[in-house]
Design a protein around this motif. Sequence first.
Motif, PDB file in Angstrom:
ATOM      1  N   LYS A  32       1.019  -1.203   0.336  1.00  0.00           N
ATOM      2  CA  LYS A  32      -0.242  -0.371  -0.365  1.00  0.00           C
ATOM      3  C   LYS A  32       0.827   1.210  -0.121  1.00  0.00           C
ATOM      4  O   LYS A  32       0.205   1.829  -0.174  1.00  0.00           O
ATOM      5  CB  LYS A  32      -0.477  -0.469   1.210  1.00  0.00           C
ATOM      6  CG  LYS A  32      -2.269  -1.185   0.916  1.00  0.00           C
ATOM      7  CD  LYS A  32      -2.887  -1.076   2.844  1.00  0.00           C
ATOM      8  CE  LYS A  32      -3.680  -2.523   2.134  1.00  0.00           C
ATOM      9  NZ  LYS A  32      -5.035  -2.034   1.330  1.00  0.00           N
ATOM     10  N   VAL A  33       1.874   1.480   0.859  1.00  0.00           N
ATOM     11  CA  VAL A  33       2.868   2.890   1.109  1.00  0.00           C
ATOM     12  C   VAL A  33       3.407   2.946  -0.956  1.00  0.00           C
ATOM     13  O   VAL A  33       3.521   3.850  -1.179  1.00  0.00           O
ATOM     14  CB  VAL A  33       4.761   2.054   1.295  1.00  0.00           C
ATOM     15  CG1 VAL A  33       5.578   3.906   2.045  1.00  0.00           C
ATOM     16  CG2 VAL A  33       3.478   2.342   3.871  1.00  0.00           C
ATOM     17  N   VAL A  34       3.897   1.539  -1.435  1.00  0.00           N
ATOM     18  CA  VAL A  34       4.781   1.354  -2.352  1.00  0.00           C
ATOM     19  C   VAL A  34       3.650   2.160  -3.351  1.00  0.00           C
ATOM     20  O   VAL A  34       3.719   2.941  -4.361  1.00  0.00           O
ATOM     21  CB  VAL A  34       5.431   0.168  -3.021  1.00  0.00           C
ATOM     22  CG1 VAL A  34       6.041   0.315  -4.495  1.00  0.00           C
ATOM     23  CG2 VAL A  34       5.747  -0.142  -1.958  1.00  0.00           C
ATOM     24  N   GLN A  35       2.276   1.407  -3.327  1.00  0.00           N
ATOM     25  CA  GLN A  35       1.032   1.962  -4.398  1.00  0.00           C
ATOM     26  C   GLN A  35       0.777   3.708  -4.243  1.00  0.00           C
ATOM     27  O   GLN A  35       0.929   4.297  -5.194  1.00  0.00           O
ATOM     28  CB  GLN A  35      -0.052   1.470  -4.033  1.00  0.00           C
ATOM     29  CG  GLN A  35      -1.297   1.768  -4.934  1.00  0.00           C
ATOM     30  CD  GLN A  35      -2.292   0.901  -5.007  1.00  0.00           C
ATOM     31  OE1 GLN A  35      -2.727   0.309  -4.091  1.00  0.00           O
ATOM     32  NE2 GLN A  35      -3.362   1.079  -5.834  1.00  0.00           N
ATOM     33  N   LEU A  36       0.737   4.197  -2.692  1.00  0.00           N
ATOM     34  CA  LEU A  36       0.637   5.466  -2.402  1.00  0.00           C
ATOM     35  C   LEU A  36       1.758   6.071  -2.896  1.00  0.00           C
ATOM     36  O   LEU A  36       1.312   7.313  -3.961  1.00  0.00           O
ATOM     37  CB  LEU A  36       0.755   5.653  -1.255  1.00  0.00           C
ATOM     38  CG  LEU A  36      -0.623   5.765  -0.456  1.00  0.00           C
ATOM     39  CD1 LEU A  36      -0.560   5.019   0.881  1.00  0.00           C
ATOM     40  CD2 LEU A  36      -1.948   6.131  -1.253  1.00  0.00           C
ATOM     41  N   ILE A  37       2.838   6.187  -3.364  1.00  0.00           N
ATOM     42  CA  ILE A  37       4.172   6.686  -4.199  1.00  0.00           C
ATOM     43  C   ILE A  37       4.597   6.480  -5.190  1.00  0.00           C
ATOM     44  O   ILE A  37       4.807   7.585  -6.195  1.00  0.00           O
ATOM     45  CB  ILE A  37       5.973   6.212  -2.981  1.00  0.00           C
ATOM     46  CG1 ILE A  37       5.512   6.164  -1.723  1.00  0.00           C
ATOM     47  CG2 ILE A  37       6.335   6.533  -4.245  1.00  0.00           C
ATOM     48  CD1 ILE A  37       6.987   5.635  -0.920  1.00  0.00           C
ATOM     49  N   ASN A  38       3.708   5.297  -5.966  1.00  0.00           N
ATOM     50  CA  ASN A  38       4.086   5.588  -7.246  1.00  0.00           C
ATOM     51  C   ASN A  38       3.776   5.840  -8.058  1.00  0.00           C
ATOM     52  O   ASN A  38       3.311   6.692  -9.021  1.00  0.00           O
ATOM     53  CB  ASN A  38       3.725   4.059  -7.633  1.00  0.00           C
ATOM     54  CG  ASN A  38       5.140   3.392  -7.897  1.00  0.00           C
ATOM     55  OD1 ASN A  38       6.665   3.934  -7.952  1.00  0.00           O
ATOM     56  ND2 ASN A  38       5.336   1.964  -8.056  1.00  0.00           N
ATOM     57  N   GLU A  39       1.507   6.392  -7.964  1.00  0.00           N
ATOM     58  CA  GLU A  39       0.411   7.375  -7.527  1.00  0.00           C
ATOM     59  C   GLU A  39       1.434   8.490  -7.555  1.00  0.00           C
ATOM     60  O   GLU A  39       1.183   9.765  -8.488  1.00  0.00           O
ATOM     61  CB  GLU A  39      -0.254   6.924  -6.566  1.00  0.00           C
ATOM     62  CG  GLU A  39      -1.235   5.771  -6.730  1.00  0.00           C
ATOM     63  CD  GLU A  39      -2.699   5.559  -5.906  1.00  0.00           C
ATOM     64  OE1 GLU A  39      -2.930   6.277  -5.169  1.00  0.00           O
ATOM     65  OE2 GLU A  39      -2.959   4.785  -6.212  1.00  0.00           O
ATOM     66  N   GLU A  40       1.115   9.366  -6.315  1.00  0.00           N
ATOM     67  CA  GLU A  40       2.107  10.625  -6.049  1.00  0.00           C
ATOM     68  C   GLU A  40       3.440  10.752  -7.806  1.00  0.00           C
ATOM     69  O   GLU A  40       3.203  12.129  -7.865  1.00  0.00           O
ATOM     70  CB  GLU A  40       3.035  10.149  -4.785  1.00  0.00           C
ATOM     71  CG  GLU A  40       3.698  11.883  -4.771  1.00  0.00           C
ATOM     72  CD  GLU A  40       2.472  12.567  -4.264  1.00  0.00           C
ATOM     73  OE1 GLU A  40       2.307  14.041  -4.654  1.00  0.00           O
ATOM     74  OE2 GLU A  40       1.434  12.740  -4.055  1.00  0.00           O
ATOM     75  N   ARG A  41       4.453  10.008  -7.576  1.00  0.00           N
ATOM     76  CA  ARG A  41       4.971   9.550  -9.063  1.00  0.00           C
ATOM     77  C   ARG A  41       4.838  10.205 -10.417  1.00  0.00           C
ATOM     78  O   ARG A  41       5.324  10.752 -10.710  1.00  0.00           O
ATOM     79  CB  ARG A  41       6.477   8.563  -9.012  1.00  0.00           C
ATOM     80  CG  ARG A  41       7.144   8.809  -7.942  1.00  0.00           C
ATOM     81  CD  ARG A  41       8.326   7.880  -8.040  1.00  0.00           C
ATOM     82  NE  ARG A  41       8.627   7.617  -9.332  1.00  0.00           N
ATOM     83  CZ  ARG A  41      10.127   8.330  -9.323  1.00  0.00           C
ATOM     84  NH1 ARG A  41      10.494   9.103  -8.352  1.00  0.00           N
ATOM     85  NH2 ARG A  41      10.729   8.143 -10.062  1.00  0.00           N
TER      86      ARG A  41
END
Length: 171
Positions: A32-41
């Motif tokens: 979930k954290v990786v997903q949020l980071i990739n969405e932000e990128r």
Amino acid sequence: MKTQITLLLLFISALSFSQNQNKIDLEKLKTKVVQLINEERTKNGRKEFDLDTQLEKAADDHVKYLTKIKTLSHEQSNSKKKTPKDRVYFYSTNSYTLIGENILFIGIKDHVYSNADLDALALKIFNLWKNSPSHYKNILDVKYTSTAICLNIDWQDKRIYAVQIFGAIEK
């Protein structure tokens, strides 16, 4: 009799530890954290990160170290793993020339975390990094192409430690 009591105490301790480990699904939380980071990128015109298993080894090593020393530091006492770059080179065969690291710890509660609880915890971790200019800069840096995030729980102090390692191969 002493041996039986000792074995009983070890069994109870192991049972308690395994019950605590099942309270928070760290793999789901990490995803979930990786997903949020990739969405932000993506939202900011960057490519999503590639996940790197060798960077993960360096991140895992450091998150366990932070949990052991119970504080935040980008350095370790082991000279071969002193800095983020040292740790990545210790574990990686890739030729990363640029390396960054985000770290944090966050308080947790002693209960079973539902999917909604994991979503909230992931968002809290992401926002702590997003609201810190130096951490956010690492997340959005276009040079970084690969990452790994590792999490570890300190049940005694009720904390989750998080380490994100970034890697880039400059040409």
